[in-house]
Design a protein around this motif. Structure first.
Motif, PDB file in Angstrom:
ATOM      1  N   ARG A 119      -1.531  41.164  47.598  1.00  0.00           N
ATOM      2  CA  ARG A 119      -0.203  41.225  48.207  1.00  0.00           C
ATOM      3  C   ARG A 119       0.918  41.442  47.192  1.00  0.00           C
ATOM      4  N   ASN A 120       0.817  40.758  46.013  1.00  0.00           N
ATOM      5  CA  ASN A 120       1.853  40.953  44.988  1.00  0.00           C
ATOM      6  C   ASN A 120       1.993  42.427  44.624  1.00  0.00           C
ATOM      7  N   PHE A 142      -2.765  37.477  41.453  1.00  0.00           N
ATOM      8  CA  PHE A 142      -3.240  37.549  42.841  1.00  0.00           C
ATOM      9  C   PHE A 142      -2.823  36.320  43.645  1.00  0.00           C
ATOM     10  N   THR A 143      -1.819  35.601  43.139  1.00  0.00           N
ATOM     11  CA  THR A 143      -1.426  34.360  43.815  1.00  0.00           C
ATOM     12  C   THR A 143       0.083  34.291  43.981  1.00  0.00           C
ATOM     13  N   ILE A 144       0.489  33.341  44.853  1.00  0.00           N
ATOM     14  CA  ILE A 144       1.885  32.889  44.851  1.00  0.00           C
ATOM     15  C   ILE A 144       1.908  31.648  43.975  1.00  0.00           C
ATOM     16  N   TYR A 145       2.786  31.650  42.997  1.00  0.00           N
ATOM     17  CA  TYR A 145       2.740  30.558  42.027  1.00  0.00           C
ATOM     18  C   TYR A 145       4.145  30.319  41.493  1.00  0.00           C
ATOM     19  N   ASP A 146       4.626  29.083  41.639  1.00  0.00           N
ATOM     20  CA  ASP A 146       5.973  28.790  41.143  1.00  0.00           C
ATOM     21  C   ASP A 146       5.952  27.655  40.123  1.00  0.00           C
ATOM     22  N   VAL A 147       4.806  27.393  39.516  1.00  0.00           N
ATOM     23  CA  VAL A 147       4.600  26.359  38.507  1.00  0.00           C
ATOM     24  C   VAL A 147       4.597  24.950  39.102  1.00  0.00           C
ATOM     25  N   PHE A 148       5.495  24.689  40.051  1.00  0.00           N
ATOM     26  CA  PHE A 148       5.622  23.318  40.542  1.00  0.00           C
ATOM     27  C   PHE A 148       4.512  22.982  41.540  1.00  0.00           C
ATOM     28  N   GLN A 149       4.087  23.989  42.312  1.00  0.00           N
ATOM     29  CA  GLN A 149       3.002  23.760  43.257  1.00  0.00           C
ATOM     30  C   GLN A 149       1.787  24.563  42.832  1.00  0.00           C
ATOM     31  N   TYR A 189      -7.052  33.136  26.782  1.00  0.00           N
ATOM     32  CA  TYR A 189      -6.781  32.299  27.944  1.00  0.00           C
ATOM     33  C   TYR A 189      -5.554  32.775  28.713  1.00  0.00           C
ATOM     34  N   PRO A 190      -4.402  33.004  28.062  1.00  0.00           N
ATOM     35  CA  PRO A 190      -3.249  33.498  28.828  1.00  0.00           C
ATOM     36  C   PRO A 190      -3.506  34.816  29.548  1.00  0.00           C
ATOM     37  N   ILE A 191      -4.310  35.705  28.924  1.00  0.00           N
ATOM     38  CA  ILE A 191      -4.572  36.985  29.580  1.00  0.00           C
ATOM     39  C   ILE A 191      -5.336  36.757  30.889  1.00  0.00           C
ATOM     40  N   LEU A 192      -6.406  35.924  30.811  1.00  0.00           N
ATOM     41  CA  LEU A 192      -7.179  35.650  32.019  1.00  0.00           C
ATOM     42  C   LEU A 192      -6.326  34.925  33.052  1.00  0.00           C
ATOM     43  N   ASP A 193      -5.559  33.954  32.572  1.00  0.00           N
ATOM     44  CA  ASP A 193      -4.712  33.173  33.459  1.00  0.00           C
ATOM     45  C   ASP A 193      -3.702  34.064  34.180  1.00  0.00           C
ATOM     46  N   SER A 194      -3.104  34.979  33.422  1.00  0.00           N
ATOM     47  CA  SER A 194      -2.104  35.854  34.030  1.00  0.00           C
ATOM     48  C   SER A 194      -2.773  36.798  35.034  1.00  0.00           C
ATOM     49  N   PHE A 228      11.289  31.997  39.433  1.00  0.00           N
ATOM     50  CA  PHE A 228      10.003  31.301  39.343  1.00  0.00           C
ATOM     51  C   PHE A 228       8.935  31.937  40.226  1.00  0.00           C
ATOM     52  N   ARG A 229       8.967  33.275  40.308  1.00  0.00           N
ATOM     53  CA  ARG A 229       7.882  33.983  40.996  1.00  0.00           C
ATOM     54  C   ARG A 229       6.875  34.409  39.951  1.00  0.00           C
ATOM     55  N   MET A 230       6.102  33.409  39.481  1.00  0.00           N
ATOM     56  CA  MET A 230       5.184  33.672  38.371  1.00  0.00           C
ATOM     57  C   MET A 230       4.100  34.677  38.755  1.00  0.00           C
ATOM     58  N   GLY A 231       3.622  34.599  39.993  1.00  0.00           N
ATOM     59  CA  GLY A 231       2.594  35.530  40.439  1.00  0.00           C
ATOM     60  C   GLY A 231       3.099  36.958  40.418  1.00  0.00           C
ATOM     61  N   HIS A 232       4.295  37.120  40.938  1.00  0.00           N
ATOM     62  CA  HIS A 232       4.982  38.394  40.910  1.00  0.00           C
ATOM     63  C   HIS A 232       5.096  38.938  39.486  1.00  0.00           C
TER      64      HIS A 232
END
Lengths: 319, 299
Positions: free
Chosen positions: A79-80, A64-71, A54-59, A282-286
């Protein structure tokens, strides 16, 4: 030991249950028996699914996203990856890490092998030497970072003092020079460490008959080394190579403790870049994209190693 | 020691052991001694320097030339200052808790998985072992962020659960692999005999495999404890609260308070933090050379 679970006889296996031998075998392969391995593996399966797959797929998705956990994550395609390729600091950290891998992994391998060979010579006091050789590895990372900060210190450091004694009066500012600093960390990483122990374990498994045979054939010790010892050690070499490669790609504790990646990103290694992107900005996507780049690079190397391993790794009995 | 004795018997068969031979043997090994001495000198120099400076005053440290190898006079000030700076016993307790919370469940689940991989036949075992090896080689960073988000969602951050729960699920592919290597090298005759006596797999595992695997299990204890002593990432993510910090984080804060670096207390605390690991490795090293086997790594 007294648990009923442990001492309960397997149904169909107890002599009292069925005396006939063919029958016993037939029942031994019962459904329950066949399922038993999977029962043993159940925790492993659950772990692989929940904390690996699951973490591998999730990561992968979040790279391919902008993701900061809060939103909620926002899809931005490649783009990343494009941003990372364009950024100076990524390239710098990647180059530092590649340099570290290319120099310190083979260096550490050779040093570890030499140390193991040396500590395998049957001399008096061998156990004492082996124990002493392990002492540096027992200094915890944080302690070692403190000591090396002191040793490399420009004014108080042992290194500069020794250099001065050797006739280089001008002390180097090792850890505050953006170019020098990465070489300090690369240099410090060239050590046998746990690889030495693994080689040493491997040396114990070389059959004595081979050495006897080599001796009878009149082989010189250097010939024995290259024709007997090193080939027999190749499984251990491959294991060391793989584990130290993976470790080296992820290394960041010592630089982060000693210099925090500075000065000017001079000792910024890839692992710290991922850590900071994820948990400081918190640039999780990055961070996910960064780790996938690392994953792909290290997997290419690992697959290449495995592909070539058939031609240089010796397997006893093949299996 | 036994190794040396056998080697000596091999080199000097009974009756041929003379004084002349002993002398010639020392000369023959002179190179080895020299090389070992040089290597140990280089390797131990930083450790020695750490010990030496832990017992120096700041004034003594400032004198860089001539190098003062043995501090004279010896001071214990640094230990007192370093000790007062932080609640070290708390951090020690946290480190030991982390080690135990990870070690016990990991060991239990990995032994079960390794036993299945090594000594049981089931469809897909080779394939699953390949999967295990691939997971072993995958950088931790790939799963680091999603795992953290998972744990945060469940409210586990700042508790010990992130250490305990994954450990119960054999989340240590390297340990599964290494244990499996060891288990499959244990002769089949023993377990077959036990099976004919009516023992099931759990009994065989508990009574035969585990007692015979003491070296590798001891080695895993050493490795996991060393991990708890050293790891930076896990405590940084999950044990950030002051009351849960391990020794690594405590030392990190200690180093971080630079500017007017307190070299003396820093060296002194490095010595104290290192001592238990030195003891542990002394205990663990004799297991290593017997414990690690890669025979049959291929399948």
């Amino acid at each position: 030991m007294t648990s009923p679970l442990l001492s309960a006889p397997q149904p169909g296996l107890g002599p009292a249950a069925d005396p006939g031998l063919p029958n016993r075998w037939a029942r031994g392969r019962s459904f329950r028996r066949r399922m038993l391995p999977f029962l043993f593996l159940l925790p492993w399966f659950v772990g692989v699914l929940t904390f690996q797959a699951y973490p591998i797929l999730d990561s992968f998705y979040h790279s391919f996203t902008i993701y900061d956990v809060f939103q909620p994550a926002k899809w931005i395609g490649f783009r990343n990856y494009v941003n990372l390729a364009e950024h100076d600091y990524t390239r710098k950290a990647l180059m530092n890490t590649l340099l570290y891998v290319v120099v310190s992994v083979p260096g550490g391998l050779v040093v570890g092998l030499l140390q193991a060979l040396l500590l395998n010579v049957k001399v008096r006091g061998l156990q004492v030497f082996r124990t002493l050789a392990l002492v540096p590895g027992t200094v915890p990372v944080a302690g070692a970072a403190a000591v090396f900060l002191f040793i490399w210190s420009p004014s108080l450091g042992l290194i500069n003092t020794v250099l001065k004694m050797l006739g280089f009066p001008k002390g180097q500012a090792w850890l505050t020079d953006p170019v020098m600093v990465k070489w300090v960390f690369i240099f410090m990483a060239i050590q046998g460490g746990i690889g030495m122990l693994i080689f040493l374990a491997g040396l114990q498994n070389v059959p004595q008959e081979l050495y006897d045979a080599a001796k009878i054939d009149g082989a010189k010790s250097i010939q024995t080394l290259f024709k007997v010892t090193l080939p027999m050690l190749t499984p251990y070499t491959l294991f060391n190579l793989l584990t130290s490669l993976i470790g080296a790609f992820q290394m960041f504790s010592v630089p982060m403790l000693m210099t925090g990646g500075g000065p000017a990103g001079g000792s910024m290694f890839y692992g710290q870049l991922i850590y900071e992107n994820a948990f400081r900005y918190f640039r999780m996507g990055h961070a996910a994209a960064l780790s996938w780049i690392l994953f792909v690079i290290s997997m290419i190397i690992v697959v290449l190693l495995f592909r070539t391993s058939a031609s240089w790794v010796y397997y006893e009995g093949g299996n | 020691m036994a190794g040396i004795r056998t080697a000596r018997r091999y080199i000097f068969p009974a009756g041929r052991f003379t004084l002349g031979m002993r002398a010639s043997r020392i000369i023959q090994h002179a190179n080895a001694y020299l090389l070992i001495a040089a290597f140990l000198f280089l390797a131990l120099l930083p450790v020695f320097w750490m010990f030496s400076n832990a017992f120096k005053t700041l004034e003594q440290m400032r004198i860089t030339f001539p190098i003062q190898w043995i501090p004279n006079p010896v001071t214990l000030e640094n230990f007192a200052d370093g000790w007062r700076a932080r609640d070290w016993l708390l951090h020690l307790r946290n480190t030991l808790m982390l080690a135990v919370f990870v070690l016990v469940p990991t060991m239990a689940s990995c032994v079960l998985a390794a036993y299945a991989f090594a000594r049981m036949r089931f469809p897909g075992s080779e394939l699953l072992m390949m999967l295990n090896i691939s997971l072993m080689l995958m950088p931790d960073f790939v799963t680091m962020v999603p795992r953290f988000v998972m744990m945060a969602r469940m409210g586990w951050v700042g508790t010990w659960l992130p250490a305990i729960i994954p450990s119960m699920l054999a989340l240590n592919p390297a340990m599964v692999f290494v244990l499996r290597q060891f288990f499959r090298a244990i002769p089949n005759e023993l377990s077959e005999a036990a099976r004919l006596d009516g023992c099931n797999d759990l009994v065989i595992l508990w009574r035969i495999i585990i007692p015979l695997s003491k070296p590798i299990l001891a080695l895993q204890i050493v490795i996991v404890t060393a991990w708890a002593w050293n790891d930076l990432l896990f405590p940084l993510l999950y044990l950030k609260d002051k009351s849960m910090q391990t020794l690594t984080l405590a030392m990190m804060g200690f180093i971080g308070s630079r500017g007017d670096t307190q070299w003396g207390p820093m060296m002194a605390m490095s010595v104290l933090v290192s001592l238990p690991m030195m003891a542990l490795s002394y205990y663990g090293q004799r297991y290593f050379t017997e414990g690690f086997t890669l025979t049959g790594i291929k399948g």
